[in-house]
Every structure is written in structure tokens, then in C-alpha cells.
Design an enzyme around this catalytic site. Structure first.
Site, PDB file in Angstrom:
ATOM      1  N   HIS B  56      37.181  35.808  43.443  1.00  0.00           N
ATOM      2  CA  HIS B  56      36.510  35.747  44.990  1.00  0.00           C
ATOM      3  C   HIS B  56      35.987  36.999  45.340  1.00  0.00           C
ATOM      4  CE1 HIS B  56      38.033  31.611  44.885  1.00  0.00           C
ATOM      5  NE2 HIS B  56      39.345  32.248  45.300  1.00  0.00           N
ATOM      6  N   HIS B 218      36.939  27.328  44.636  1.00  0.00           N
ATOM      7  CA  HIS B 218      37.433  26.939  43.477  1.00  0.00           C
ATOM      8  C   HIS B 218      36.698  25.823  42.865  1.00  0.00           C
ATOM      9  CE1 HIS B 218      40.717  28.418  46.100  1.00  0.00           C
ATOM     10  NE2 HIS B 218      40.889  29.287  45.336  1.00  0.00           N
TER      11      HIS B 218
END
Lengths: 335, 335
Positions: B56, B218
Site C-alpha cells: 500500500h 486488496h
């Protein structure tokens, strides 16, 4: 290939609007142009401007603000801004102290900035130009006589912006720009082609297991196509080639940019950075500063470039000086 | 799908090394862990930490520095850090004033932070936790009971970091964090799947002409798959859904993040921003600040999210306070 766009014909126009609506207190659009300037000019300061094709964001307008650029002209994607727009830009950013144009070495950019300078001079705006040609990969290229101007331009923007903010004259500001140009080199590579909004598909074909070394920021051909390389091999190869060109003495301090081409995860750039730093160390160079991120992109291309600039006390002071722009902020030493 | 990596098994380890070698004066790695802390802690300040799966970036460690985080733990890609590492993190960032853990609402993260808090308390570190659950798209999800924690976490980091830097107690710092959580919402979308280093191919299938709305960071399923939408439709849809959840009164001021998922050109985010701002205006909301860029990504996913946070004088002061981190710098008002 899907993109987050509306009508491809309005791509640059809408992007410029989107930048202004994101930063209304920083950026002003000159009516009926794709020219952006800072919200208010600083009296008595040399104007610093740049421009070029779009598709390299945050280059160009992302660097407008305190300590960097006063204005930037956006051409269509991978297309030079017109001389008219560049003339408008120069005139809009002059407070009477003259304007420095930072030009990347592409034939269209050089020609249009030349014409614009002549037009602006007629309106009594004194214009100086410096031409950035930091790409060490190839001598001539698709749109270029001589080397291409790529990510080393960010260091030029930072230095000339800081010099102008410190009260430097047009001549002094241009001189530090030339000094950066003399001391900076860049080389890039791509895992994939970029996709322009107009075409909607890859600009060039690169096999699933191929990469291209020495590629330009418009996907212009590089030095070689090869099978997939590891991040370590890529970082080492790019850095070695830049150092081969710069040939800095052992013990020299350097500033570094590990730049993403737009579609590369930041995590991968950090992995590449390990090899960049190891290579610098192997050459007994002393890394003074490293920047890792997307500074000059090629739309959604996956890949990276490595920029190295040798620095002395003067350049370190200019690079470290405060800056406050959408894409690059320096708090300054007194924070 | 090619990536700029070496051995996929060393991906996170090498990324953490690459961050430290990029910012050796800012970041320190705790030996034998994937825990990063700021170079030196500030005596008497509440410690601010976070952590979660990697992939991320610049979340999490990119926000370590003055005015934001003191430390962050990196799990493997899309995998929570272990309780041991989170305990190490909390202990490493305590100066005796206690530590606030900013947790994104995923089952693994919540469980491991809970265990770590118990472990740290045994070592006399006072730990408070706040759980961010800003994703308005879905109530429960693949890894989540309740809503997911996504890009609104950046506003939480900024507010709690500024409050701690201003001398706030652990209780006061946690309270402003909860205040942001109560007032922030996010929704995302994807044009493509991300590709994890271990798998090397797309995590989920999305047709060439399909997009997914409400997707998680995700690649967890969202609210619907639909045919390709324009940037305007995407920006409007995401913003309307967030506002539907927040339900702010006309005249309310808001801070906004138009966030890229990692593989999206910045230019496209600016184009999306036009629709975001139009939608806010249609609801008679007053945009106080907009951030556009990659703040919380999903590797190389193409797509974006829109975060809206309603702000009052207290939150505006905290959001505007100086910060100096690799991924977010605020010069402060006195520049």
C-alpha cells in the site's frame, strides 16, 4: 485498455481544470489557454517557467509554487505547447526582471520556445533559455537532435527556483541552471509501453518477458531490448551508465532521483534504490540526498529512471532551500 | 506480468531496506524486524504508530516523520504484521507518555494489535488503539467484520500526529483520532486487478471492459461490476456514495483525497477530481482542501478512491499543521 477519462480530445483541458480545482489557492489558469501560473507573482523576482507535452505529470505544473516555478504551459499529450501559449506564459510570469525558460531538449519544444522568446522580447520581456539534455542513453532520438531532456529537469527546476527566490538576477539564475545541466545525468527503462488516451492501446510492443533499457519518456527507443532483468540488475545498469557519463571523482557528493514512470508501485522503486545506492557506494560516491517517487512520468508506463547529480555547497543549498508546490515540498532548515 | 523485483520472498525485506537507504537520516530499522521508526524520538511526546500489510506504499512508513508517525510495522504483502513485531513497534516508540496505535479495520490487524497491546502493557507501555473503518462501500468483507479501513487513515495519521506534536496527552490524541474516524468516508474502484509479487499474475479477473465499484485495497469484492464508466461517472458515483454515508449539512467544509491505487496516471486523478468537486458543490459543501495523488495504494492496481472528511476549526488546524515525512510535507503557515 481502460482509462479514467472522458472524451480523449478533452484530456489535457480537463486535467488542467482538475489541477486548478484541486489547488485553487495555488494555481491560476490563463483564460483560453493551457497555461497555469502561480496565484500571485512575487515582485522583483525573476520568473521561472517551463512547459512541454502532457502525460508526464506531475511535470510540469505540479512544480509551480514557492521556490520553484512561476508558470507552466501544457501541450497536448506528448506534443509541444504552441509558441503562442509559450509567449503567453512568458509574459504572464514577468514582473520586469526577466523570465528564465527551462526547456527539455526536444525539437518541437526548442523551436516553439525559441519563437516564443522572440515574441515576448517584442513585448519587452527579457527571456533567457536553458536546455536540459540529461538522458545519457542515446545521442540522438526520435524527437531529438542531441540528448533528450528527462527527469534531471526536476533538479534544474529546484535550483533555478531557489536562486530566483533568493533574489538572483536572470543571468545568475540561468547560470545555476546550466551548472545543474552540466552535472546531471539520467537513464530510464520500461517493462511496458504507455497507453495514450487518444490511441487507447500500447504505443509500442514489448514482449511479456522483454524490457527496454535506455527508453525515453515518450516510449522512444532506447539502447537495447533484453530479457527480463531483476531490480538489482536494472538499478545497477542504469546507475553505471549514468556514472559512466558523469565520471565523478571518488568522494564526490551526489543527489539522486529514483523516478517511477507512472505505473510502477512505489515499493518496487525502493527495491531498485538498493542497487542504485550500492552502485554509488562501489564508486565511492557519497549520497547527499535521495528522492524516490513519480517525478516525471510517461502516463501509465511501468518502469523507472535513475538520475544522479553531482553537488557542491552551492547546489546543496539550492536543493535544500524551502519549496512549496503540489509535487515537491521542502520545509526548509528552520523547521 | 513483469515486476521490478528480485526474489519475491524478499520483497518486503528489500523494500524496507530501500526506504532506509533512501532516507537514512529519517528512518531507522529495528534489527531483525520489519519495523521502522523515526531516527530519534521526541521526549515527552505521545508515540504514534501504525502498521499493516505491505503493498500500500507510501502507506505505512512513508508517513513517519515530524508531525505524523513515529513508527510503522510492515507485514508481508497484504498480510498483517505479527503481534511480536507490533509489540516491538509500540515499545520502540514509547517515551513514557504512551503510544497510540492507528489500526485499519481488518481482522488480522485488529487481532495482532490487540495481542501486541497486551504484550506492551506488560512492559509498562500504555497503549491506546483506534480502529479506522472509513470504507463506505460494504458492511462486511473478505477480511473484515464491519467496514474496511482505507485511505481516510491518512487524515487520521495527520490529525493524531499533529495533536501529539502539539503536546496532546494519549487520551486527547486518541480523541481527535476518533473524531476524524467519525467524520470521514471513502469509496474506491478498480479498472484492473493488482498483481502480487508472489503470484505474479492478476489476483482477480476483471474483463477488459469491466470495472469494479466499491473495491477494497486488496482487491476484495466491491458493490458491483459494471461496464466501463467515464471519469466523470466514476468521480460522481464515488463521491455521492461517500456523501450518502456522511450526510453533511449544506455549508459544511470538507477535506478531500482523490487517491490513486498505484497504477493510475496522476493526470487521470485530476480528471476524476473535476467530478468530485462538482458533486461536492452540488451538495453545497465547501472544499477546504484537496489532495490528489497516491496515498494508499494496492500495488499496481489501476483505479482510484475518493475520501471526504468534514472538518471544523480543530481538524483544519491539525490538518494544516507542519509535517515533514517522505510522503507528505506541510510547510506550515509561517512559510
Amino acid at each position: 485498455m481502460q482509462k479514467l477519462i472522458n472524451d480523449p480530445d478533452n484530456y489535457v483541458d480537463e486535467m488542467v481544470d482538475g489541477m486548478v480545482s484541486a489547488y485553487p489557492e495555488r494555481l491560476t489558469r490563463v483564460d483560453d489557454t493551457k497555461v497555469l501560473t502561480r496565484d500571485s507573482l512575487i515582485d522583483g523576482k525573476v520568473g521561472i517557467v517551463t512547459g512541454g507535452g502532457s502525460g508526464h505529470e506531475p511535470t510540469h505544473a505540479g512544480y509551480i509554487g514557492d521556490g520553484m516555478l512561476d508558470g507552466a504551459a501544457a501541450g497536448e499529450v506528448f506534443t509541444s505547447p504552441t509558441a503562442d501559449e509559450l509567449d503567453t506564459l512568458a509574459q504572464a510570469c514577468d514582473t520586469g526582471e526577466g523570465v528564465l525558460c527551462v526547456v527539455k531538449n526536444y525539437e518541437g519544444d526548442v523551436m516553439n520556445f525559441d519563437t516564443a522568446a522572440e515574441m515576448a522580447e517584442i513585448e519587452d520581456v527579457t527571456v533567457e533559455q536553458i536546455v536540459v539534455d540529461d538522458d545519457v542513453a542515446v545521442e540522438d532520438s526520435l524527437y531529438t537532435s542531441g540528448r533528450r531532456g528527462v527527469c534531471g529537469t526536476i533538479f534544474v527546476h529546484k535550483a533555478v527556483g531557489a536562486k530566483a527566490a533568493a533574489g538572483g538576477s536572470l543571468e545568475e539564475v540561468a547560470a545555476v541552471g546550466e551548472k545543474v545541466i552540466d552535472n546531471v545525468g539520467t537513464m530510464g527503462m520500461a517493462l511496458t509501453s504507455c497507453v495514450t488516451p487518444a490511441k487507447g492501446e500500447e504505443t509500442f510492443d514489448l514482449g511479456e518477458d522483454e524490457i527496454e533499457l535506455g527508453i525515453g519518456i515518450h516510449g522512444e527507443p532506447g539502447t537495447e531490448r533484453t530479457d527480463q532483468l531483476s531490480a538489482e540488475e536494472v538499478g545497477t545498469h542504469l546507475t553505471e551508465n549514468v556514472l559512466d557519463d558523469l565520471d565523478p571523482a571518488a568522494g564526490t557528493e551526489v543527489a539522486v532521483i529514483v523516478n517511477g514512470m507512472g505505473g510502477t508501485p512505489l515499493s518496487e522503486l525502493f527495491i531498485v534504490n538498493n542497487a542504485v545506492q550500492s552502485t554509488l557506494e562501489a564508486h565511492e560516491l557519497d549520497t547527499w540526498e535521495t528522492m524516490v517517487g513519480d517525478y516525471m512520468t510517461s502516463l501509465d508506463m511501468r518502469g523507472c529512471s535513475v538520475t544522479v547529480c553531482t553537488v557542491d555547497d552551492e547546489l546543496k543549498e539550492l536543493f535544500a532551500a524551502p519549496a512549496d508546490t503540489p509535487a515537491l515540498t521542502r520545509a526548509g532548515d528552520d523547521e
